[in-house]
Design a protein around this motif. Sequence first.
Motif, PDB file in Angstrom:
ATOM      1  N   LYS A  19      70.273 -50.931  15.116  1.00 14.89           N
ATOM      2  CA  LYS A  19      70.251 -51.338  13.712  1.00 14.89           C
ATOM      3  C   LYS A  19      70.010 -52.841  13.585  1.00 14.89           C
ATOM      4  O   LYS A  19      70.679 -53.651  14.225  1.00 14.89           O
ATOM      5  CB  LYS A  19      71.563 -50.972  13.031  1.00 14.89           C
ATOM      6  N   PHE A  20      69.034 -53.194  12.742  1.00 15.95           N
ATOM      7  CA  PHE A  20      68.751 -54.577  12.372  1.00 15.95           C
ATOM      8  C   PHE A  20      69.245 -54.805  10.951  1.00 15.95           C
ATOM      9  O   PHE A  20      68.936 -54.024  10.046  1.00 15.95           O
ATOM     10  CB  PHE A  20      67.246 -54.860  12.409  1.00 15.95           C
ATOM     11  N   TYR A  21      70.010 -55.867  10.744  1.00 17.27           N
ATOM     12  CA  TYR A  21      70.311 -56.342   9.398  1.00 17.27           C
ATOM     13  C   TYR A  21      69.330 -57.470   9.096  1.00 17.27           C
ATOM     14  O   TYR A  21      69.256 -58.452   9.851  1.00 17.27           O
ATOM     15  CB  TYR A  21      71.744 -56.855   9.291  1.00 17.27           C
ATOM     16  N   GLN A  22      68.596 -57.355   7.981  1.00 20.97           N
ATOM     17  CA  GLN A  22      67.520 -58.299   7.716  1.00 20.97           C
ATOM     18  C   GLN A  22      67.609 -58.848   6.303  1.00 20.97           C
ATOM     19  O   GLN A  22      67.977 -58.135   5.357  1.00 20.97           O
ATOM     20  CB  GLN A  22      66.152 -57.629   7.910  1.00 20.97           C
ATOM     21  N   LEU A  23      67.267 -60.123   6.187  1.00 23.19           N
ATOM     22  CA  LEU A  23      67.100 -60.773   4.885  1.00 23.19           C
ATOM     23  C   LEU A  23      65.617 -61.077   4.723  1.00 23.19           C
ATOM     24  O   LEU A  23      65.041 -61.800   5.543  1.00 23.19           O
ATOM     25  CB  LEU A  23      67.930 -62.049   4.795  1.00 23.19           C
ATOM     26  N   SER A  35      65.476 -63.795   8.147  1.00 20.00           N
ATOM     27  CA  SER A  35      66.655 -63.861   9.017  1.00 20.00           C
ATOM     28  C   SER A  35      67.034 -62.449   9.440  1.00 20.00           C
ATOM     29  O   SER A  35      66.857 -61.494   8.680  1.00 20.00           O
ATOM     30  CB  SER A  35      67.828 -64.525   8.286  1.00 20.00           C
ATOM     31  N   SER A  36      67.566 -62.324  10.666  1.00 23.19           N
ATOM     32  CA  SER A  36      67.918 -61.009  11.197  1.00 23.19           C
ATOM     33  C   SER A  36      69.215 -61.076  11.999  1.00 23.19           C
ATOM     34  O   SER A  36      69.541 -62.112  12.581  1.00 23.19           O
ATOM     35  CB  SER A  36      66.810 -60.455  12.099  1.00 23.19           C
ATOM     36  N   LEU A  37      69.915 -59.963  12.013  1.00 19.92           N
ATOM     37  CA  LEU A  37      71.064 -59.737  12.886  1.00 19.92           C
ATOM     38  C   LEU A  37      70.891 -58.368  13.539  1.00 19.92           C
ATOM     39  O   LEU A  37      70.370 -57.444  12.908  1.00 19.92           O
ATOM     40  CB  LEU A  37      72.384 -59.760  12.108  1.00 19.92           C
ATOM     41  N   GLU A  57      69.187 -52.843   5.852  1.00 21.67           N
ATOM     42  CA  GLU A  57      69.137 -52.570   7.283  1.00 21.67           C
ATOM     43  C   GLU A  57      67.840 -51.862   7.641  1.00 21.67           C
ATOM     44  O   GLU A  57      67.241 -51.164   6.819  1.00 21.67           O
ATOM     45  CB  GLU A  57      70.338 -51.734   7.746  1.00 21.67           C
ATOM     46  N   SER A  58      67.425 -52.069   8.890  1.00 23.54           N
ATOM     47  CA  SER A  58      66.248 -51.418   9.450  1.00 23.54           C
ATOM     48  C   SER A  58      66.647 -50.814  10.795  1.00 23.54           C
ATOM     49  O   SER A  58      67.400 -51.426  11.550  1.00 23.54           O
ATOM     50  CB  SER A  58      65.108 -52.421   9.629  1.00 23.54           C
ATOM     51  N   LEU A  59      66.149 -49.624  11.084  1.00 23.98           N
ATOM     52  CA  LEU A  59      66.560 -48.911  12.290  1.00 23.98           C
ATOM     53  C   LEU A  59      65.382 -48.807  13.261  1.00 23.98           C
ATOM     54  O   LEU A  59      64.312 -48.323  12.905  1.00 23.98           O
ATOM     55  CB  LEU A  59      67.075 -47.519  11.946  1.00 23.98           C
ATOM     56  N   LEU A  60      65.590 -49.288  14.490  1.00 32.88           N
ATOM     57  CA  LEU A  60      64.606 -49.187  15.561  1.00 32.88           C
ATOM     58  C   LEU A  60      64.916 -47.943  16.387  1.00 32.88           C
ATOM     59  O   LEU A  60      65.997 -47.826  16.964  1.00 32.88           O
ATOM     60  CB  LEU A  60      64.653 -50.441  16.442  1.00 32.88           C
TER      61      LEU A  60
END
Length: 393
Positions: free
Chosen positions: A84-88, A98-100, A59-62
């Motif tokens: 929160k971004f979930y990223q591959l 890919s992102s969610l 995960e990545s946090l903006l």
Amino acid sequence: MSERRFTLLMKFLHFTNNGTSDKGNHPLPGLRKIYELFDALNTKFQSSYIPECEVSVDESLLLYKGRLAVKQYIPNKISRFGVKFYQLCEARSGYIWSSLIYTGKDMLLWQEASKYSTTTNIVMALIENLLGQGYCVTLDNFYTPPELAEVLLSYRTDVYGTLRSHRRGIPQEIRSRNLKRGEVIGYQKGKMCVFKYVDKKPICMLSTIHTIDFVEQYKKKKKKNGDVEDIITKKPKAILDYNRTMGGVDLADQCLSCYPTVRNQQKKYYKKIFRQLLNQSVWNSFVLFKKCGGKMTHLEFRLNLIQNLLQTYRESKILQNPAVDRLTRRHFASHIEATEKKKMPTRVYTLCSKKFDNKGRRVRKESRFECKQCNVALWIVPCFEIFHTVKDF
């Protein structure tokens, strides 16, 4: 571009029509104000590049501290509050494939979401288009239940990563047994291996491609007298591979943090997400540039990108007359074209109009001649030469 024009553009920047959008029938109501752009970029990232066999999910946090229902608080992150971004990402290069975006209960998940846990659905939604192609995904302990490994194995996809010992399906002995430093205990079920290893603290791992085999690791340690001593240690191969391949998302975040495009004062969440997506697009472009043999650094690539965009989309007079063109292009003097009101029109002379007289009043002078290439009025002698040869006038 003037500051006022930039402010107006940002003020009226929208990505969807509020009058026609229907919140009730929208596939992702929490992101309806930027869903079209997010979906288009996500599709473009996937169609532009085929990642290598090793990928990682994290995960990545903006950063965002405004009022937002889906705002997250993660204390171990630098930002702590945000979207929160979930990223591959590709493990080696950090390409965001890919992102969610976390939007609560209405978040788009895998098509078989009802059968499995939330973390399993997140990973399966991110890697759905890579299933059945022999990929291996690295995860941290937030995403690694044994049920996920079984689902991925059914789609010919391997997985390994750290594991929380209280997960459902973990043998009781791994949870309760105390081990000394350097000891390991493991269980095998088909291709899936679960083990516990103690180094400075206990570490639980799950892998479908590893066993509890150890490999030697060489380290150099400096002594007090300045000599260097070679130290040989042994660790499970799964842990060493995890440390090597887990940093794809962190690599992308680290490189993007050096060139932030998101304003901390921005109150609209969808504009913040837009700026972050724009920054991710530049990062992915740089990764593809390097994979095609490019030799620029990240900073040089961004500066070159800006220069090319200005040359492609220049429209205003300011963009048509940068200092480089003023000093390097070929320029010719000509009379200012006549109009219906004036047969011999004049314009304010550029250089002398910047000067002041002894009383502090601005000097206003006009000329009948101009440089059409620069679109400025100039006197023939000596100002035409000075304007096109002197860098600072």
